[in-house]
Design an enzyme around this catalytic site. Sequence first.
Site, PDB file in Angstrom:
ATOM      1  N   ALA A  45     -11.964 -25.963 -52.737  1.00 49.83           N
ATOM      2  CA  ALA A  45     -11.905 -24.475 -53.049  1.00 49.83           C
ATOM      3  C   ALA A  45     -10.557 -23.976 -52.433  1.00 49.83           C
ATOM      4  O   ALA A  45      -9.755 -23.448 -52.800  1.00 49.83           O
ATOM      5  CB  ALA A  45     -12.932 -23.467 -52.482  1.00 49.83           C
ATOM      6  N   GLU A  46     -10.450 -24.440 -51.124  1.00 49.47           N
ATOM      7  CA  GLU A  46      -9.285 -24.176 -50.220  1.00 49.47           C
ATOM      8  C   GLU A  46      -9.102 -25.163 -49.398  1.00 49.47           C
ATOM      9  O   GLU A  46      -9.940 -25.991 -48.820  1.00 49.47           O
ATOM     10  CB  GLU A  46      -9.326 -23.049 -49.480  1.00 49.47           C
ATOM     11  CG  GLU A  46      -9.170 -21.519 -50.188  1.00 49.47           C
ATOM     12  CD  GLU A  46     -10.460 -20.946 -50.703  1.00 49.47           C
ATOM     13  OE1 GLU A  46     -10.445 -20.034 -51.629  1.00 49.47           O
ATOM     14  OE2 GLU A  46     -11.640 -21.301 -50.361  1.00 49.47           O
ATOM     15  N   THR A  47      -7.671 -25.375 -48.974  1.00 46.83           N
ATOM     16  CA  THR A  47      -6.951 -26.121 -47.771  1.00 46.83           C
ATOM     17  C   THR A  47      -6.141 -25.318 -47.178  1.00 46.83           C
ATOM     18  O   THR A  47      -5.517 -24.497 -47.575  1.00 46.83           O
ATOM     19  CB  THR A  47      -6.292 -27.198 -48.534  1.00 46.83           C
ATOM     20  OG1 THR A  47      -7.237 -28.148 -49.472  1.00 46.83           O
ATOM     21  CG2 THR A  47      -5.529 -28.115 -47.416  1.00 46.83           C
ATOM     22  N   PHE A  65      -4.272 -22.179 -48.760  1.00 49.87           N
ATOM     23  CA  PHE A  65      -4.248 -22.588 -50.574  1.00 49.87           C
ATOM     24  C   PHE A  65      -5.293 -22.802 -51.232  1.00 49.87           C
ATOM     25  O   PHE A  65      -6.101 -23.655 -50.417  1.00 49.87           O
ATOM     26  CB  PHE A  65      -3.244 -23.758 -50.540  1.00 49.87           C
ATOM     27  CG  PHE A  65      -1.588 -23.321 -49.871  1.00 49.87           C
ATOM     28  CD1 PHE A  65      -0.638 -23.158 -50.870  1.00 49.87           C
ATOM     29  CD2 PHE A  65      -1.408 -23.388 -48.816  1.00 49.87           C
ATOM     30  CE1 PHE A  65       0.780 -22.918 -50.619  1.00 49.87           C
ATOM     31  CE2 PHE A  65      -0.009 -23.117 -48.163  1.00 49.87           C
ATOM     32  CZ  PHE A  65       1.103 -22.938 -49.027  1.00 49.87           C
ATOM     33  N   HIS A  76     -14.307 -18.362 -45.730  1.00 50.09           N
ATOM     34  CA  HIS A  76     -14.729 -19.517 -45.297  1.00 50.09           C
ATOM     35  C   HIS A  76     -13.631 -20.493 -44.675  1.00 50.09           C
ATOM     36  O   HIS A  76     -13.709 -21.069 -43.691  1.00 50.09           O
ATOM     37  CB  HIS A  76     -15.570 -20.407 -46.234  1.00 50.09           C
ATOM     38  CG  HIS A  76     -15.103 -21.323 -46.985  1.00 50.09           C
ATOM     39  ND1 HIS A  76     -14.298 -21.219 -48.367  1.00 50.09           N
ATOM     40  CD2 HIS A  76     -14.847 -22.657 -46.789  1.00 50.09           C
ATOM     41  CE1 HIS A  76     -13.819 -22.327 -48.847  1.00 50.09           C
ATOM     42  NE2 HIS A  76     -14.242 -23.006 -47.991  1.00 50.09           N
TER      43      HIS A  76
END
Length: 278
Positions: A45-47, A65, A76
């Site tokens: 979902a995100e980095t 991102f 999160h």
Amino acid sequence: MTRRYSEVDVFSPVAFLGNPVAVVHDAEGLTSEQMQRFAKWTNLAETTFLLPPTTAAADYRVRIFSATQEFPFAGHPTLGSALAWLRAGGVPQRPGEVVQECGAGLVRVRVDEQMLAFEAPPLTRFEPVGEPELEQVAGALGIQRSRIVDASWLVNGPGWIGVRLANAAEVLALRPDPAGLGSLCIGVVGEHAPGHDARFEVRAFLGDDPVWEDPITGSLNAGLAHWLRESGEPVGGGYTAAQGTAIGHEGRVTVSYEGDRIWIGGHAVVCVHGEVTL
């Protein structure tokens, strides 16, 4: 260049049942294009990418991102980045509290072992949703417009539209069409019957994103916490929200009200720590 790399599971006390975030340490020298390309590749979902702060008030700076875009803030990833930074040897200026610099400004994160909580940033858009948009939201969720009890814009980074249904069972029964979401980011909440360990059930649907249902979402829960209190819901000093149930996760988000401040918390566990060449 070889850089330190972590993956952190957030909002669950049990590893691999929360929401993972990838964290690239020592990210100086990477371009925005390189960050976006790697974020897409992780298929999470995100980095996030950790950088030196630009202000003395912060302990570190982060860029966040998704697979398709950069966010000024996300929940999160904030908690996961803070724990990864600490586990990699970061020492905060104030014991028990990390100050993160991000696109939304400075965000305080309280840390107590593997339990973390961030101070919710202010909403930049908080207003009713127009009727044409509500019809689109209902269609994307696969329900009749009449089943939407209330709705509001809840923008604090991602452009959430908050939707309230009659109860948690209706939330869990949703079967939206990913293709129908378009560019909408929809967060849905419904109350559990007494006796459940969580007060509310939450689901988050992301348009134009390969991870179209987010397991557990800090930014959405922060917006919902503000909305529920402002709408007169008797939330007292706080509550627990469940999220991810419909897709096999066991997320638990704690919401605490301290005067005008809202704290969004949960457990986090570093599950992967190694190196990545970027």
